[in-house]
Write an enzyme that holds these catalytic residues in place. Structure first.
Site, PDB file in Angstrom:
ATOM      1  N   LYS A   1       0.844  -1.086   0.215  1.00 38.12           N
ATOM      2  CA  LYS A   1      -0.546  -0.186   0.261  1.00 38.12           C
ATOM      3  C   LYS A   1       0.775   1.273  -0.055  1.00 38.12           C
ATOM      4  O   LYS A   1       0.886   2.041  -0.911  1.00 38.12           O
ATOM      5  CB  LYS A   1      -1.305  -0.287   1.093  1.00 38.12           C
TER       6      LYS A   1
ATOM      7  N   HIS B   1      -2.235 -33.146  18.590  1.00 42.44           N
ATOM      8  CA  HIS B   1      -0.487 -33.840  18.647  1.00 42.44           C
ATOM      9  C   HIS B   1       0.720 -33.022  18.893  1.00 42.44           C
ATOM     10  O   HIS B   1       1.798 -33.445  19.036  1.00 42.44           O
ATOM     11  CB  HIS B   1       0.040 -34.879  17.063  1.00 42.44           C
TER      12      HIS B   1
ATOM     13  N   LYS C   1      10.712  -0.028  12.621  1.00 41.07           N
ATOM     14  CA  LYS C   1      10.572   0.010  11.451  1.00 41.07           C
ATOM     15  C   LYS C   1      12.202   1.270  11.522  1.00 41.07           C
ATOM     16  O   LYS C   1      13.481   1.105  10.696  1.00 41.07           O
ATOM     17  CB  LYS C   1       9.510   0.705  10.695  1.00 41.07           C
TER      18      LYS C   1
ATOM     19  N   GLU D   1      10.911  -4.436   3.823  1.00 38.17           N
ATOM     20  CA  GLU D   1      11.154  -5.612   3.447  1.00 38.17           C
ATOM     21  C   GLU D   1      10.899  -6.299   1.697  1.00 38.17           C
ATOM     22  O   GLU D   1      11.179  -6.860   1.459  1.00 38.17           O
ATOM     23  CB  GLU D   1      10.243  -6.649   4.219  1.00 38.17           C
TER      24      GLU D   1
ATOM     25  N   GLY E   1      -4.276  -2.171   5.720  1.00 38.08           N
ATOM     26  CA  GLY E   1      -3.432  -2.703   5.606  1.00 38.08           C
ATOM     27  C   GLY E   1      -3.478  -4.393   6.090  1.00 38.08           C
ATOM     28  O   GLY E   1      -3.983  -5.211   5.144  1.00 38.08           O
ATOM     29  N   ARG E   2      -4.420  -4.796   7.288  1.00 37.18           N
ATOM     30  CA  ARG E   2      -4.555  -5.973   7.952  1.00 37.18           C
ATOM     31  C   ARG E   2      -6.560  -5.815   7.077  1.00 37.18           C
ATOM     32  O   ARG E   2      -6.776  -7.007   7.318  1.00 37.18           O
ATOM     33  CB  ARG E   2      -4.723  -6.269   8.784  1.00 37.18           C
TER      34      ARG E   2
ATOM     35  N   GLU F   1      -2.850  -6.725  15.417  1.00 38.02           N
ATOM     36  CA  GLU F   1      -2.290  -5.349  15.161  1.00 38.02           C
ATOM     37  C   GLU F   1      -3.774  -4.002  15.326  1.00 38.02           C
ATOM     38  O   GLU F   1      -2.938  -3.036  14.824  1.00 38.02           O
ATOM     39  CB  GLU F   1      -1.953  -5.334  13.363  1.00 38.02           C
TER      40      GLU F   1
HETATM   41  O1  F6P Z   1       3.440  -3.827   9.789  1.00 35.73           O
HETATM   42  C1  F6P Z   1       2.702  -2.474   9.347  1.00 35.73           C
HETATM   43  C2  F6P Z   1       2.304  -2.740   8.101  1.00 35.73           C
HETATM   44  O2  F6P Z   1       1.858  -1.182   7.882  1.00 35.73           O
HETATM   45  C3  F6P Z   1       0.834  -3.036   8.010  1.00 35.73           C
HETATM   46  O3  F6P Z   1      -0.165  -2.523   8.909  1.00 35.73           O
HETATM   47  C4  F6P Z   1       1.271  -3.563   6.871  1.00 35.73           C
HETATM   48  O4  F6P Z   1      -0.081  -5.433   6.252  1.00 35.73           O
HETATM   49  C5  F6P Z   1       1.826  -4.096   6.315  1.00 35.73           C
HETATM   50  O5  F6P Z   1       3.283  -2.886   7.332  1.00 35.73           O
HETATM   51  C6  F6P Z   1       3.091  -3.677   5.098  1.00 35.73           C
HETATM   52  O6  F6P Z   1       2.311  -2.316   4.413  1.00 35.73           O
HETATM   53  P1  F6P Z   1       2.877  -2.443   3.019  1.00 35.73           P
HETATM   54  O7  F6P Z   1       1.228  -2.348   2.594  1.00 35.73           O
HETATM   55  O8  F6P Z   1       2.757  -0.205   3.028  1.00 35.73           O
HETATM   56  O9  F6P Z   1       3.471  -2.419   2.550  1.00 35.73           O
END
Ligand code: F6P
Length: 524
Positions: A205, A382, A492, A211, A265-266, A351
């Site tokens: 987003k 198990h 971060k 990452e 995001g979630r 979150e």
């Molecule tokens: O973990 C923090 C966060 O902002 C989440 O809410 C989101 O899903 C994730 O990082 C990834 O964010 P983006 O879609 O901006 O890469």
């Protein structure tokens, strides 16, 4: 805002909990056998039996009063109408608009729904083109593989949908999900792939997530080195709210699909972030997923609290966390294709509601989200069920199972369902008191059993929306904002400065740990 703990209904709940807490679930059933019928509910294709909770009519009545006291109907109305319910970021949280179809464009929610429809039309068109081979790579070949790069909500939701709904026998591209910054993840995903037949989707987003960008650059190098830099535009697509950054990265504008600011995001799997899922399951099944979620939205919006599935599930959670002292919650799907659901719900709940201050920045004064965990049954039986049956920790759980037997799997499915029911019974009732101490199962672990007819897109959509609204209801009762995640930000920022320190020269105030890790070298 008055802290929830100072509400009259909260105090009454505390007093009531103290008086009923000593009762074992065996007693609850003995004095009230009718609870097995009374404590069930059905909506949007899901049936829930919550009779195995240490709860009675009085507690439910007080919990419903508490939710009303916290203005749940007004907050629900604000959520659905596009009010900026995410106060710290002054944003709406309109994931419900993503599955609402065309709405009244005169309202904020209607305009959002119209925009969502427009964007999703483009995503559908692209996903169909990729699936049917009309949209291919730089050498004119159809894509056989799609690698989705994203993390958190840009990975867990679509990945969970793919695991649950992809028909492995259907022709079409294979979709792999890559999230981890550890390059092993991407390397494993790219192993054996033909770059000329590979599409890389970057789901972010913000298009700033460390990452995701690190992996996207590696993937760009991989394509560029094998097909030439001019091929990159034909082998990448993006789902993002930051089109400028995606364009700068080298992604063709017509392959950049917008993620609206109000799709958190979630909660974003329903948006263009769902592109890898749409490629894997096809636009028609993706639409049915949206329809299932929408059916749950309508039910949540329109049903009175005592017949409202998300409200009841949320209030059961509040009862367990705040009045019985539970600190964790297990999600146990008795369905292998739902094995990624616990991880998705972990982000959704933790979150969203892992907060300790209220909307006014004051301490909440009570426990909020529990630790959410779990995995597919029967494997868990198990591994960790021993602790649930004979350990010392209170762990409420949701057992999720599908009713219909997949053709050909009758006897295995019957055993799966039997295990689900057996575990629900042992969790709740334990074993007879006359069993030897070391064999005795304690029982008294509260659990709900959630039943769908079959794991189809509608059922999955309704199930995920059920948990989304559960999280919302709990946030309203606790008085917190479930739509921000400031706690993630500090880590971060620190990671960036740590990376600089690791790559820089040694300094006098380096800890032994930092010195040790700075010494990490590639083996010859
Ligand atoms: O973990 C923090 C966060 O902002 C989440 O809410 C989101 O899903 C994730 O990082 C990834 O964010 P983006 O879609 O901006 O890469």
């Amino acid at each position: 805002m008055t802290p929830v703990t100072e509400r009259e209904s909260w105090r009454a709940l505390g007093a009531h909990a103290a008086s009923v807490a000593p009762r074992h679930l065996r007693e609850w059933f003995a004095v009230d056998p009718g609870r097995t019928r009374r404590y069930t509910l059905e909506a949007a294709g899901l049936f829930i039996d919550w009779s195995r909770h240490r709860i009675d009519d009085r507690a439910l009545e007080l919990l419903i009063a508490l939710s009303a006291d916290r203005d749940l109907p007004a907050w629900t109305e604000r959520l659905f109408s596009g009010h900026p319910v995410n106060g710290t970021e002054q944003r709406a949280a309109l994931h419900v608009a993503l599955r609402a179809g065309a709405g009244d464009p005169g309202t904020a929610a209607g305009a959002a729904a119209a925009r969502a429809t427009r964007i999703l039309d483009g995503v559908r068109e692209f996903a169909s083109g990729v699936r049917e081979g009309r949209i291919g790579g730089s050498r004119g070949m159809a894509f056989t593989d799609v690698v989705n790069i994203g993390i958190g909500g840009s990975d867990l939701g679509p990945g969970m949908v793919i695991t649950a709904l992809q028909d492995r026998d259907e022709p079409g591209p294979r979709v792999r999900m890559v999230s981890n910054l550890d390059p092993v993840d991407l390397r494993d995903a790219l192993r054996g792939l033909d770059p000329a037949r590979t599409l890389v989707v970057v789901g972010s987003k913000s298009f700033t997530t460390l990452e995701t960008l690190a992996n996207a650059r590696l993937a760009r190098d991989w394509i560029g080195a094998r097909l030439g830099p001019q091929a990159i535009a034909r082998h990448f697509a993006a789902a993002t709210g930051n089109a400028a950054a995606a364009r700068e990265f080298g992604i063709a504008p017509e392959r950049i699909f917008d993620v609206p600011e109000w799709a958190g995001g979630r909660y974003s799997l329903w948006s263009a972030i769902g592109l890898p899922a749409m490629i894997a399951i096809g636009p028609e099944r993706f639409d049915r997923l949206l329809a299932g979620a929408h059916a749950m939205d309508r039910h949540f919006l329109e049903s009175p609290a005592h017949r409202n599935l998300p409200v009841i599930v949320a209030l059961l959670g509040i009862w367990c966390t705040n009045f019985l002292g539970a600190t964790s919650h297990a999600v146990l799907p008795y369905d292998q294709r739902l094995r990624d659901l616990p991880a998705h719900l972990q982000q959704l709940e933790m979150e969203s509601n892992g907060k300790s201050v209220d909307r006014d920045g004051q301490p909440v004064g009570c426990s909020t989200a529990p630790v959410v965990w779990g995995s597919a049954g029967t494997d868990g039986q198990h591994a960790y069920f021993q602790l649930l049956h004979q350990g010392t920790v209170l762990v409420p759980s949701d057992l999720i199972v599908m009713r219909e037997t997949p053709p050909g799997d009758e006897s295995a499915h019957r055993l799966l369902v039997a295990n689900c029911l057996a575990q629900a019974q042992v969790l709740a009732l334990g074993s007879d008191d006359d069993a030897q101490a070391h064999r005795r199962c304690l029982g008294n672990q509260p659990c709900s059993v959630i039943v769908g007819d079959r794991l189809d897109p509608e059922t999955l959509g309704a199930l995920v929306a059920l948990y989304e609204h559960k999280v919302f209801v709990q946030a309203v009762v606790w008085g917190i904002n479930p739509f921000d995640q400031w706690g993630v930000e500090l880590g971060k920022t620190l990671a960036r400065s740590m990376a600089d320190r690791l790559g820089g020269p040694a300094s006098g105030d380096d800890s032994p740990l930092l010195e040790r890790l700075r010494g990490t070298r590639t083996p010859r």
